[in-house]
Design a protein around this motif. Structure first.
Motif, PDB file in Angstrom:
ATOM      1  N   UNK A  73      23.413  -6.395  39.662  1.00 17.48           N
ATOM      2  CA  UNK A  73      23.991  -5.912  39.236  1.00 17.48           C
ATOM      3  C   UNK A  73      24.029  -5.735  37.784  1.00 17.48           C
ATOM      4  N   UNK A  74      23.001  -7.625  37.386  1.00 16.92           N
ATOM      5  CA  UNK A  74      23.469  -7.644  35.631  1.00 16.92           C
ATOM      6  C   UNK A  74      21.922  -7.461  35.769  1.00 16.92           C
ATOM      7  N   UNK A  75      20.562  -7.621  36.332  1.00 16.70           N
ATOM      8  CA  UNK A  75      19.675  -7.136  35.685  1.00 16.70           C
ATOM      9  C   UNK A  75      19.295  -6.281  35.673  1.00 16.70           C
ATOM     10  N   UNK A  76      20.042  -5.002  36.954  1.00 14.33           N
ATOM     11  CA  UNK A  76      20.616  -3.718  36.332  1.00 14.33           C
ATOM     12  C   UNK A  76      21.198  -2.921  35.420  1.00 14.33           C
ATOM     13  N   UNK A  77      22.273  -3.575  35.276  1.00 11.43           N
ATOM     14  CA  UNK A  77      23.225  -3.795  33.961  1.00 11.43           C
ATOM     15  C   UNK A  77      22.166  -3.754  32.154  1.00 11.43           C
ATOM     16  N   UNK A  78      21.509  -4.952  32.468  1.00  9.16           N
ATOM     17  CA  UNK A  78      20.714  -5.387  31.158  1.00  9.16           C
ATOM     18  C   UNK A  78      19.233  -4.198  31.462  1.00  9.16           C
ATOM     19  N   UNK A  79      19.180  -3.895  32.061  1.00 13.13           N
ATOM     20  CA  UNK A  79      17.711  -2.409  32.074  1.00 13.13           C
ATOM     21  C   UNK A  79      18.521  -1.094  31.827  1.00 13.13           C
ATOM     22  N   UNK A  80      20.201  -1.376  32.352  1.00 10.99           N
ATOM     23  CA  UNK A  80      19.866   0.251  31.624  1.00 10.99           C
ATOM     24  C   UNK A  80      20.608  -0.092  30.049  1.00 10.99           C
ATOM     25  N   UNK A  81      21.369  -1.249  30.007  1.00  7.58           N
ATOM     26  CA  UNK A  81      21.555  -1.370  28.281  1.00  7.58           C
ATOM     27  C   UNK A  81      19.914  -0.975  27.788  1.00  7.58           C
ATOM     28  N   UNK A  82      18.923  -1.594  27.943  1.00  9.24           N
ATOM     29  CA  UNK A  82      17.636  -1.795  27.141  1.00  9.24           C
ATOM     30  C   UNK A  82      17.335  -0.357  27.185  1.00  9.24           C
ATOM     31  N   UNK A  83      17.262   0.208  28.241  1.00  8.60           N
ATOM     32  CA  UNK A  83      16.687   1.544  28.059  1.00  8.60           C
ATOM     33  C   UNK A  83      17.742   2.859  26.998  1.00  8.60           C
ATOM     34  N   UNK A  84      19.130   2.823  27.656  1.00  9.26           N
ATOM     35  CA  UNK A  84      19.817   3.566  25.928  1.00  9.26           C
ATOM     36  C   UNK A  84      19.484   2.823  24.811  1.00  9.26           C
ATOM     37  N   UNK A  85      20.078   1.985  24.967  1.00 11.53           N
ATOM     38  CA  UNK A  85      19.730   1.424  23.644  1.00 11.53           C
ATOM     39  C   UNK A  85      18.125   1.964  23.097  1.00 11.53           C
ATOM     40  N   UNK A  86      17.139   1.774  23.295  1.00 10.20           N
ATOM     41  CA  UNK A  86      15.415   2.000  23.073  1.00 10.20           C
ATOM     42  C   UNK A  86      15.908   3.941  22.839  1.00 10.20           C
ATOM     43  N   UNK A  87      16.474   4.158  23.970  1.00 10.84           N
ATOM     44  CA  UNK A  87      16.239   5.781  23.784  1.00 10.84           C
ATOM     45  C   UNK A  87      16.897   5.972  22.101  1.00 10.84           C
TER      46      UNK A  87
END
Length: 115
Positions: A73-87
């Protein structure tokens, strides 16, 4: 006092998942109040009893699955936040580039080729 919050968190999560099942029961809210008060009162040590005899055996039995779930869950949340931030960052810069590169439109009624 920390064990009370652990018990309350598990109770709250369980209640949220099963609220429709138990909310029709006539004295459900009264029993809920009595249970949470029993857990909170230091003299009764209710939260310690629930924690030690109910929650800890479940946690011990499933701790590996819980840890794996939390890591995933932590790694998925971090990956999602990175994608959202860079998008969002790329959209902001893309908008900025579009605004700076726009050409002015000729005014209506005046043909720029005839001038």
């Amino acid at each position: 006092m920390l064990t009370y919050w652990v018990v309350w968190g598990v109770f709250s999560t369980t209640e949220r998942l099963s609220d429709r099942l138990f909310s029709w029961f006539p004295i459900y809210y009264f029993l809920k109040f009595i249970f949470l008060a029993w857990c909170l009162v230091p003299g009764s040590q209710g939260s310690k009893i629930v924690h030690n005899y109910l929650l800890m055996p479940i946690f011990r039995e499933h701790h590996q699955r819980i840890d794996t779930f939390m890591k995933d869950t932590h790694s998925n949340a971090a990956r999602t936040m990175d994608k959202m931030f860079f998008r969002a960052l790329s959209k902001d810069f893309g908008t900025f580039k579009l605004k700076t590169k726009r050409k002015q439109k000729p005014k209506k009624g005046v043909d720029s080729r005839t001038l």
